[in-house]
Design an enzyme around this catalytic site. Structure first.
Site, short mmCIF file in Angstrom:
data_model
loop_
_atom_site.label_atom_id
_atom_site.label_comp_id
_atom_site.label_asym_id
_atom_site.label_seq_id
_atom_site.Cartn_x
_atom_site.Cartn_y
_atom_site.Cartn_z
N TYR A 188 0.84 -1.20 0.00
CA TYR A 188 0.00 0.00 0.00
C TYR A 188 0.88 1.26 0.00
O TYR A 188 1.91 1.29 0.68
CB TYR A 188 -0.89 -0.05 1.25
CG TYR A 188 -1.77 1.15 1.41
CD1 TYR A 188 -2.86 1.35 0.58
CD2 TYR A 188 -1.51 2.10 2.39
CE1 TYR A 188 -3.67 2.46 0.72
CE2 TYR A 188 -2.33 3.21 2.54
CZ TYR A 188 -3.40 3.38 1.69
OH TYR A 188 -4.19 4.48 1.84
N ASP A 229 -0.82 -7.43 6.34
CA ASP A 229 -1.94 -6.53 6.08
C ASP A 229 -3.05 -7.36 5.42
O ASP A 229 -2.93 -7.77 4.27
CB ASP A 229 -1.46 -5.39 5.16
CG ASP A 229 -2.53 -4.35 4.88
OD1 ASP A 229 -3.73 -4.69 4.93
OD2 ASP A 229 -2.17 -3.20 4.57
C1 LIG Z 1 -6.46 1.74 2.76
C2 LIG Z 1 -5.37 0.79 3.07
C3 LIG Z 1 -4.48 1.03 4.13
C4 LIG Z 1 -4.53 2.31 4.94
O1 LIG Z 1 -5.67 2.39 5.71
P1 LIG Z 1 -6.36 3.80 6.17
O2 LIG Z 1 -7.54 3.36 6.91
O3 LIG Z 1 -6.67 4.54 4.90
O4 LIG Z 1 -5.35 4.52 6.97
C5 LIG Z 1 -3.52 0.08 4.39
N1 LIG Z 1 -3.43 -1.05 3.67
C6 LIG Z 1 -4.25 -1.31 2.65
C7 LIG Z 1 -4.09 -2.58 1.89
C8 LIG Z 1 -5.26 -0.41 2.32
O5 LIG Z 1 -6.06 -0.67 1.29
#
Ligand SMILES: *Cc1c(COP(=O)(O)O)cnc(C)c1O
Length: 392
Positions: free
Chosen positions: A103, A175
């Site tokens: 990301y 993630d």
């Molecule tokens: C959107 C996103 C983030 C960041 O999250 P926020 O809530 O916008 O801070 C991190 N990892 C992935 C894969 C995302 O899609």
């Protein structure tokens, strides 16, 4: 704790917070108090000050922990707050290995913030276990995985990386935003820290920004709790409630959207204007066998490549259904242009090195009828073709 024999879908509704123990209310009460009365100066109740803990936040934290198959959950003010707080378990002189198409915000955190505190990094193709092994250094403390990755939907063999990490005494962070525990449960595959942008599928309605972290290990939980309280990027109670409400329909939303994603991906493969389709639920995707083994489906996000930026502009201009926006994982389909949105934090050179071309679009499927989406795409391709021909 609730009955663990319940399936995931049932657990979303019938958990410890299905009704309020005191009043029977069938919705988690929103507790606005910023502080909690102490009966005397030597005895603290379960809560003292709102940053350190709050009953509404605790409901969300325990619910996500259970759903991920973990013991400790933490709610943050955004996905980036959750990710950044997890990274701050590292110290000066430590090194982290990161998925090279992670990301954009994670890329920015690693390359522009952590470096100022002496935390080093190497980006690797996490789908190539040999490359991962080769890049582990004596000071590598964390391997950071995003699978499927963003925006090219590359699939990392989670257990393969976990094995390498354990052999080298490092932790794995993952993630899990794109799949959520409804489709993939990394802790069960040996991952140490699961991270979420709950802004996306978990909350699911484009109406809240939130982050979640889940761990199993008590020592690690203590570190995250300490940092959560020290940094203070906690999720407010209204937003905790919105995430809890979104969670109830997670399974049914992401299953429906995943089916639509497969349909769209299959159809896009037959469209002459589309040069390539990236979706791990397609048999032709190189990560398909691993995806099938470690997740329930390919998920609800895909990307596809058109010829160039001009082709993208013409196509997007004629679309009627998808919202064109930064973000993903909502009830409405969201189309985004990584080069200028999620990955704008990366230089053009870095983007191209990672295969994120100027013709790439990312589509997150919502809950519309997939036939309507296909028809909409069809007419947009037809109209943009006419335009492109006239321009020549
Ligand atoms: C959107 C996103 C983030 C960041 O999250 P926020 O809530 O916008 O801070 C991190 N990892 C992935 C894969 C995302 O899609």
């Amino acid at each position: 704790m609730t009955d663990h024999n319940f399936s995931f879908q049932t657990k979303l509704l019938h958990n410890d917070y299905k009704f309020d123990k005191e009043t029977g209310a069938v919705s988690v009460p929103i507790q606005h108090a910023s502080t909690f009365h102490q009966q005397n100066l030597d005895e603290f109740g379960p809560f003292d000050y709102g940053r350190s803990g709050n009953p509404t936040r605790q409901a969300l934290e325990q619910t996500i922990a259970e759903l991920e198959g973990g013991r400790f959950g933490f709610a943050f003010s955004s996905g980036m707050a959750a990710i950044s707080t997890a990274f701050l378990t590292l110290s000066q002189g430590d090194h982290v290995l990161v998925s090279n198409d992670c990301y954009g915000g994670t890329y920015r955190m690693v390359t522009e913030v952590l470096v100022r505190y002496g935390i080093e990094h190497t980006f690797v193709d996490m789908t190539d276990l040999q490359e991962v092994a080769l890049n582990i250094q004596p000071n590598t403390k964390v391997i950071y995985i995003e699978t499927p990755s963003n925006p090219l939907l590359k699939v990392t063999d989670i257990q393969g990386v976990v094995k390498l990490a354990k052999a080298n005494n490092c932790l794995t962070f993952l993630d899990n935003t794109f799949l959520t525990p409804a489709l993939q449960r990394p802790l069960e595959l040996g991952v140490d820290v699961v991270l979420h942008s709950a802004t996306k599928f978990i909350a699911g309605h484009s109406d809240v920004v939130a982050g979640l972290t889940v761990v199993n290990d008590e020592e690690l939980a203590k570190q995250i709790a300490f940092l959560q309280n020290s940094i203070g990027a906690v999720l407010g109670v209204q937003d905790c409630w919105l995430v809890l409400r979104g969670l109830k329909t997670l399974q049914i939303r992401i299953e429906q959207s995943s089916k639509a994603a497969l349909q769209l991906a299959e159809w896009l493969q037959t469209v002459p204007e589309v040069e390539q389709v990236f979706y791990p639920g397609l048999k032709s995707h190189p990560g398909y066998p691993i995806q099938l083994a470690q997740a329930k489906s390919g998920g609800a996000v895909l990307s596809f490549q058109l010829k160039d930026e001009e082709a993208v502009k013409q196509f997007v201009k004629h679309l009627q259904i998808p919202v064109v926006a930064v973000s993903l994982g909502a009830v409405e389909s969201i189309l985004s242009y990584p080069a200028k949105m999620s990955h704008a934090a990366m230089s053009k050179e870095e983007r191209h090195k990672r295969g994120i071309s100027d013709g790439l679009l990312r589509l997150s499927l919502g809950l519309e009828d997939p036939a309507d989406l296909i028809n909409d795409f069809k007419q947009a391709f037809d109209k943009s073709n006419l335009r492109l021909k006239v321009k020549k």
